[in-house]
Motif scaffolding. Structure first.
Motif, short mmCIF file in Angstrom:
data_model
loop_
_atom_site.label_atom_id
_atom_site.label_comp_id
_atom_site.label_asym_id
_atom_site.label_seq_id
_atom_site.Cartn_x
_atom_site.Cartn_y
_atom_site.Cartn_z
N ASP A 4 50.27 41.74 37.53
CA ASP A 4 51.32 41.13 38.36
C ASP A 4 50.72 40.19 39.40
N MET A 5 49.61 40.60 40.02
CA MET A 5 48.98 39.75 41.04
C MET A 5 48.25 38.57 40.41
N GLU A 14 38.46 37.62 41.48
CA GLU A 14 37.83 38.84 40.98
C GLU A 14 38.86 39.86 40.55
N SER A 15 38.57 40.53 39.46
CA SER A 15 39.38 41.66 39.03
C SER A 15 38.50 42.90 38.99
N CYS A 16 37.73 43.10 37.93
CA CYS A 16 36.97 44.35 37.79
C CYS A 16 35.91 44.53 38.87
N THR A 17 35.45 43.46 39.50
CA THR A 17 34.46 43.59 40.56
C THR A 17 35.11 43.89 41.91
N GLY A 18 36.42 43.80 42.00
CA GLY A 18 37.15 44.23 43.18
C GLY A 18 36.70 43.65 44.51
N GLY A 19 36.17 42.45 44.51
CA GLY A 19 35.73 41.83 45.75
C GLY A 19 34.24 41.99 46.02
#
Length: 172
Positions: free
Chosen positions: A63-64, A32-37
Protein backbone atom coordinates in the motif's frame (compact mmCIF):
# COMPACT_ATOMS: atom_id res chain seq x y z
CA UNK A 1 35.34 5.36 12.66
CA UNK A 2 32.26 7.17 13.94
CA UNK A 3 30.47 6.10 17.10
CA UNK A 4 27.84 3.78 15.65
CA UNK A 5 25.75 0.72 16.33
CA UNK A 6 26.00 -0.28 12.67
CA UNK A 7 28.55 -2.76 11.29
CA UNK A 8 31.87 -1.17 10.39
CA UNK A 9 31.88 -2.30 6.71
CA UNK A 10 28.47 -0.68 6.21
CA UNK A 11 29.54 2.66 7.68
CA UNK A 12 32.87 2.61 5.81
CA UNK A 13 31.10 2.10 2.48
CA UNK A 14 28.54 4.79 3.35
CA UNK A 15 31.46 7.16 3.96
CA UNK A 16 32.83 6.36 0.48
CA UNK A 17 29.37 6.95 -1.04
CA UNK A 18 29.02 10.36 0.63
CA UNK A 19 32.54 11.49 -0.32
CA UNK A 20 32.29 10.27 -3.93
CA UNK A 21 28.85 11.80 -4.53
CA UNK A 22 29.88 15.09 -2.90
CA UNK A 23 32.89 15.17 -5.23
CA UNK A 24 30.63 14.41 -8.22
CA UNK A 25 28.10 17.07 -7.18
CA UNK A 26 25.32 14.48 -6.95
CA UNK A 27 22.51 14.09 -4.46
CA UNK A 28 20.95 10.73 -3.69
CA UNK A 29 17.66 9.23 -2.54
CA UNK A 30 16.63 5.75 -1.47
CA UNK A 31 13.48 3.65 -1.63
CA UNK A 32 13.89 0.79 0.83
CA UNK A 33 11.66 -2.14 1.61
CA UNK A 34 13.42 -5.24 3.00
CA UNK A 35 16.31 -3.16 4.39
CA UNK A 36 13.84 -1.07 6.39
CA UNK A 37 15.92 2.10 6.33
CA UNK A 38 19.28 0.43 7.01
CA UNK A 39 20.94 2.08 4.01
CA UNK A 40 19.54 5.49 4.98
CA UNK A 41 20.74 4.93 8.55
CA UNK A 42 24.25 4.10 7.32
CA UNK A 43 24.40 7.25 5.19
CA UNK A 44 23.20 9.46 8.04
CA UNK A 45 25.95 8.07 10.30
CA UNK A 46 28.33 10.23 8.26
CA UNK A 47 28.73 13.80 9.49
CA UNK A 48 27.84 16.24 6.72
CA UNK A 49 25.82 13.67 4.77
CA UNK A 50 22.91 16.09 4.47
CA UNK A 51 24.53 17.84 1.51
CA UNK A 52 24.44 14.55 -0.44
CA UNK A 53 21.68 12.37 1.02
CA UNK A 54 18.36 14.00 0.26
CA UNK A 55 15.60 11.53 1.08
CA UNK A 56 14.88 7.99 2.15
CA UNK A 57 11.53 6.28 1.70
CA UNK A 58 10.82 3.12 3.67
CA UNK A 59 7.84 1.55 1.93
CA UNK A 60 7.52 -1.81 3.56
CA UNK A 61 3.91 -2.50 2.62
CA UNK A 62 2.55 -2.68 -0.91
CA UNK A 63 0.00 0.00 0.00
CA UNK A 64 2.81 2.44 0.84
CA UNK A 65 4.75 1.50 -2.29
CA UNK A 66 1.63 2.53 -4.22
CA UNK A 67 0.70 5.57 -2.14
CA UNK A 68 4.12 7.15 -1.57
CA UNK A 69 6.15 6.03 -4.57
CA UNK A 70 3.31 5.60 -7.08
CA UNK A 71 4.16 1.98 -7.86
CA UNK A 72 1.29 0.76 -9.99
CA UNK A 73 -1.09 -1.73 -8.41
CA UNK A 74 -0.94 -3.60 -11.74
CA UNK A 75 2.85 -3.96 -11.42
CA UNK A 76 2.54 -5.28 -7.87
CA UNK A 77 -0.22 -7.73 -8.79
CA UNK A 78 1.44 -8.92 -12.00
CA UNK A 79 5.08 -9.17 -10.91
CA UNK A 80 4.95 -9.03 -7.11
CA UNK A 81 6.66 -6.76 -4.60
CA UNK A 82 9.97 -8.58 -5.12
CA UNK A 83 10.50 -7.96 -8.81
CA UNK A 84 12.57 -5.88 -11.17
CA UNK A 85 9.43 -4.03 -12.27
CA UNK A 86 8.60 -3.05 -8.69
CA UNK A 87 12.17 -2.05 -7.81
CA UNK A 88 12.40 0.06 -10.97
CA UNK A 89 9.08 1.75 -10.18
CA UNK A 90 10.25 2.39 -6.60
CA UNK A 91 13.48 4.02 -7.83
CA UNK A 92 11.54 6.16 -10.31
CA UNK A 93 9.11 7.11 -7.53
CA UNK A 94 11.95 8.17 -5.23
CA UNK A 95 13.32 10.40 -7.99
CA UNK A 96 9.89 11.91 -8.63
CA UNK A 97 9.32 12.63 -4.92
CA UNK A 98 12.76 14.20 -4.42
CA UNK A 99 15.21 16.49 -6.15
CA UNK A 100 17.97 13.85 -6.08
CA UNK A 101 20.17 13.11 -9.07
CA UNK A 102 20.10 9.36 -8.46
CA UNK A 103 17.89 6.95 -6.55
CA UNK A 104 18.37 3.33 -5.57
CA UNK A 105 15.55 0.99 -4.59
CA UNK A 106 15.75 -2.27 -2.66
CA UNK A 107 12.99 -4.87 -2.24
CA UNK A 108 13.34 -8.48 -1.23
CA UNK A 109 12.72 -11.45 1.04
CA UNK A 110 14.92 -11.21 4.13
CA UNK A 111 13.33 -14.20 5.87
CA UNK A 112 13.13 -16.35 7.77
CA UNK A 113 9.69 -16.85 6.19
CA UNK A 114 7.98 -15.30 3.21
CA UNK A 115 9.99 -16.99 0.50
CA UNK A 116 8.65 -19.11 -2.33
CA UNK A 117 10.09 -21.54 -4.84
CA UNK A 118 10.46 -18.72 -7.38
CA UNK A 119 11.67 -16.15 -4.83
CA UNK A 120 13.33 -17.95 -1.91
CA UNK A 121 14.55 -16.26 1.23
CA UNK A 122 17.59 -14.19 0.32
CA UNK A 123 16.12 -12.93 -2.97
CA UNK A 124 16.67 -9.18 -3.22
CA UNK A 125 16.03 -6.88 -6.18
CA UNK A 126 17.84 -3.60 -6.76
CA UNK A 127 17.24 -0.75 -9.19
CA UNK A 128 19.03 2.52 -9.86
CA UNK A 129 17.42 5.43 -11.64
CA UNK A 130 19.15 8.63 -12.68
CA UNK A 131 17.46 11.95 -13.31
CA UNK A 132 17.48 12.82 -16.99
CA UNK A 133 18.53 9.34 -18.10
CA UNK A 134 16.69 7.71 -20.97
CA UNK A 135 13.68 5.74 -19.71
CA UNK A 136 15.03 2.63 -21.43
CA UNK A 137 18.30 2.89 -19.47
CA UNK A 138 17.25 0.51 -16.74
CA UNK A 139 19.77 -0.60 -14.14
CA UNK A 140 18.05 -3.35 -12.19
CA UNK A 141 18.79 -6.90 -11.19
CA UNK A 142 17.74 -9.70 -8.87
CA UNK A 143 20.30 -11.22 -6.53
CA UNK A 144 20.15 -14.21 -4.26
CA UNK A 145 22.14 -13.88 -1.05
CA UNK A 146 23.00 -17.06 0.78
CA UNK A 147 20.64 -17.60 3.66
CA UNK A 148 22.77 -16.07 6.39
CA UNK A 149 19.72 -15.24 8.45
CA UNK A 150 17.55 -12.15 8.27
CA UNK A 151 20.30 -9.83 9.48
CA UNK A 152 22.84 -11.24 7.05
CA UNK A 153 20.53 -10.86 4.06
CA UNK A 154 19.69 -7.28 5.04
CA UNK A 155 23.36 -6.38 5.55
CA UNK A 156 24.39 -7.86 2.18
CA UNK A 157 21.50 -6.03 0.50
CA UNK A 158 22.48 -2.72 2.14
CA UNK A 159 26.10 -3.12 1.01
CA UNK A 160 24.98 -3.85 -2.55
CA UNK A 161 22.70 -0.79 -2.55
CA UNK A 162 25.54 1.44 -1.35
CA UNK A 163 27.78 0.12 -4.15
CA UNK A 164 25.09 1.16 -6.63
CA UNK A 165 25.20 4.70 -5.24
CA UNK A 166 28.86 5.15 -6.12
CA UNK A 167 29.13 7.50 -9.12
CA UNK A 168 31.46 5.16 -11.01
CA UNK A 169 29.38 2.04 -10.37
CA UNK A 170 28.68 0.26 -13.66
CA UNK A 171 25.54 -1.25 -12.19
CA UNK A 172 24.61 -4.73 -11.21
Amino acid sequence: MPDTLLPEPLVELAQKVIVANRRAGRTIALAESCTGGLVSAALTEIAGSSDVFEAGFVTYSNDMKTELLKVSQDVLETFGAVSIATAWAMAQGALAKSHAHVAVAITGVAGPGGGSEQKPVGTVVFARAERGAAKDKIVADMHHFDDTGRGGVRLQAALCALELLLPDSPGL
